[in-house]
Design a protein around this motif. Structure first.
Motif, PDB file in Angstrom:
ATOM      1  N   PHE A 165     -14.317 -22.631 -40.687  1.00 43.86           N
ATOM      2  CA  PHE A 165     -14.579 -21.631 -39.659  1.00 43.86           C
ATOM      3  C   PHE A 165     -14.034 -20.264 -40.037  1.00 43.86           C
ATOM      4  N   ARG A 166     -14.884 -19.240 -39.932  1.00 43.40           N
ATOM      5  CA  ARG A 166     -14.494 -17.855 -40.140  1.00 43.40           C
ATOM      6  C   ARG A 166     -14.561 -17.144 -38.789  1.00 43.40           C
ATOM      7  N   ASP A 167     -13.489 -16.519 -38.398  1.00 39.42           N
ATOM      8  CA  ASP A 167     -13.385 -15.858 -37.102  1.00 39.42           C
ATOM      9  C   ASP A 167     -13.714 -14.373 -37.255  1.00 39.42           C
ATOM     10  N   ARG A 168     -14.969 -14.035 -37.054  1.00 44.06           N
ATOM     11  CA  ARG A 168     -15.407 -12.645 -37.222  1.00 44.06           C
ATOM     12  C   ARG A 168     -14.846 -11.736 -36.138  1.00 44.06           C
ATOM     13  N   ALA A 169     -14.602 -12.264 -34.948  1.00 37.97           N
ATOM     14  CA  ALA A 169     -14.072 -11.437 -33.862  1.00 37.97           C
ATOM     15  C   ALA A 169     -12.673 -10.934 -34.207  1.00 37.97           C
ATOM     16  N   THR A 170     -11.832 -11.805 -34.737  1.00 42.66           N
ATOM     17  CA  THR A 170     -10.479 -11.389 -35.127  1.00 42.66           C
ATOM     18  C   THR A 170     -10.545 -10.404 -36.288  1.00 42.66           C
ATOM     19  N   ALA A 171     -11.398 -10.680 -37.261  1.00 42.26           N
ATOM     20  CA  ALA A 171     -11.548  -9.774 -38.402  1.00 42.26           C
ATOM     21  C   ALA A 171     -11.995  -8.391 -37.931  1.00 42.26           C
ATOM     22  N   ALA A 172     -12.942  -8.351 -37.015  1.00 41.46           N
ATOM     23  CA  ALA A 172     -13.435  -7.072 -36.491  1.00 41.46           C
ATOM     24  C   ALA A 172     -12.338  -6.346 -35.709  1.00 41.46           C
ATOM     25  N   GLU A 173     -11.549  -7.093 -34.955  1.00 40.61           N
ATOM     26  CA  GLU A 173     -10.488  -6.471 -34.159  1.00 40.61           C
ATOM     27  C   GLU A 173      -9.411  -5.847 -35.048  1.00 40.61           C
ATOM     28  N   ILE A 174      -9.102  -6.472 -36.173  1.00 41.00           N
ATOM     29  CA  ILE A 174      -8.136  -5.893 -37.113  1.00 41.00           C
ATOM     30  C   ILE A 174      -8.650  -4.547 -37.613  1.00 41.00           C
ATOM     31  N   ILE A 175      -9.932  -4.497 -37.949  1.00 39.94           N
ATOM     32  CA  ILE A 175     -10.524  -3.240 -38.421  1.00 39.94           C
ATOM     33  C   ILE A 175     -10.519  -2.194 -37.314  1.00 39.94           C
ATOM     34  N   LEU A 176     -10.885  -2.583 -36.099  1.00 37.20           N
ATOM     35  CA  LEU A 176     -10.905  -1.640 -34.985  1.00 37.20           C
ATOM     36  C   LEU A 176      -9.510  -1.091 -34.689  1.00 37.20           C
ATOM     37  N   GLN A 177      -8.505  -1.966 -34.705  1.00 34.38           N
ATOM     38  CA  GLN A 177      -7.139  -1.528 -34.439  1.00 34.38           C
ATOM     39  C   GLN A 177      -6.627  -0.606 -35.549  1.00 34.38           C
ATOM     40  N   THR A 178      -7.012  -0.909 -36.790  1.00 33.49           N
ATOM     41  CA  THR A 178      -6.619  -0.049 -37.916  1.00 33.49           C
ATOM     42  C   THR A 178      -7.253   1.325 -37.758  1.00 33.49           C
ATOM     43  N   GLU A 179      -8.531   1.352 -37.428  1.00 34.96           N
ATOM     44  CA  GLU A 179      -9.223   2.623 -37.251  1.00 34.96           C
ATOM     45  C   GLU A 179      -8.620   3.422 -36.102  1.00 34.96           C
ATOM     46  N   LYS A 180      -8.235   2.732 -35.034  1.00 34.65           N
ATOM     47  CA  LYS A 180      -7.614   3.407 -33.890  1.00 34.65           C
ATOM     48  C   LYS A 180      -6.312   4.091 -34.325  1.00 34.65           C
ATOM     49  N   ILE A 181      -5.512   3.416 -35.127  1.00 31.50           N
ATOM     50  CA  ILE A 181      -4.261   3.996 -35.628  1.00 31.50           C
ATOM     51  C   ILE A 181      -4.540   5.201 -36.522  1.00 31.50           C
ATOM     52  N   LEU A 182      -5.593   5.111 -37.317  1.00 32.71           N
ATOM     53  CA  LEU A 182      -5.954   6.224 -38.202  1.00 32.71           C
ATOM     54  C   LEU A 182      -6.559   7.393 -37.435  1.00 32.71           C
ATOM     55  N   GLY A 183      -6.995   7.149 -36.212  1.00 32.89           N
ATOM     56  CA  GLY A 183      -7.520   8.233 -35.398  1.00 32.89           C
ATOM     57  C   GLY A 183      -9.022   8.363 -35.397  1.00 32.89           C
ATOM     58  N   GLY A 184      -9.759   7.452 -36.033  1.00 30.33           N
ATOM     59  CA  GLY A 184     -11.214   7.525 -36.070  1.00 30.33           C
ATOM     60  C   GLY A 184     -11.831   6.571 -35.082  1.00 30.33           C
ATOM     61  N   SER A 185     -13.055   6.893 -34.628  1.00 34.71           N
ATOM     62  CA  SER A 185     -13.776   5.976 -33.755  1.00 34.71           C
ATOM     63  C   SER A 185     -15.244   6.349 -33.689  1.00 34.71           C
ATOM     64  N   GLY A 186     -16.063   5.355 -33.473  1.00 38.63           N
ATOM     65  CA  GLY A 186     -17.487   5.554 -33.209  1.00 38.63           C
ATOM     66  C   GLY A 186     -18.268   6.209 -34.334  1.00 38.63           C
TER      67      GLY A 186
END
Length: 108
Positions: A68-89
């Motif tokens: 099993f590969r958990d794409r939701a968790t993988a995506a959330e790590i990327i989203l949280q990283t981007e949020k810290i970097l200041g980028g979105s959308g």
């Protein structure tokens, strides 16, 4: 974002998410870096590869068990990283990452 800035943001995102980092190091090939972590019965692998001076490719895999590969968790790590970097959308800034969410094992 540059490689080291993206690595620091990823480590901060994992800490915020309660995911324990097990190891960080240089990728076997190229100039990239890797992060291995564990949380919620998942093995997390993050590969960071510099594309240019200011751009980093981020590959994230979250495994639960053998198949099993958990794409939701993988995506959330990327989203949280981007949020810290200041980028979105779609109007991403120079601080954003180029995400790759993989359902397969990544070569790092």
């Amino acid at each position: 974002a540059p490689l080291l800035q993206t690595e620091r943001a990823t480590l901060a995102a994992l800490r915020r998410m309660g995911i324990k980092v097990e190891s960080v190091g240089k990728a076997e090939e190229g100039n990239g870096r890797f992060i291995k972590a564990v949380g919620a019965e998942r093995q997390i692998e993050v590969g960071l590869e510099p594309v240019s001076k200011g751009t980093t490719r981020m590959r994230t895999v979250a495994k639960q068990g053998i198949f099993f590969r958990d794409r939701a968790t993988a995506a959330e790590i990327i989203l949280q990283t981007e949020k810290i970097l200041g980028g979105s959308g779609p109007n991403r800034t120079a601080g954003s990452v180029d995400p790759i969410i993989s359902g397969r094992g990544a070569p790092f």
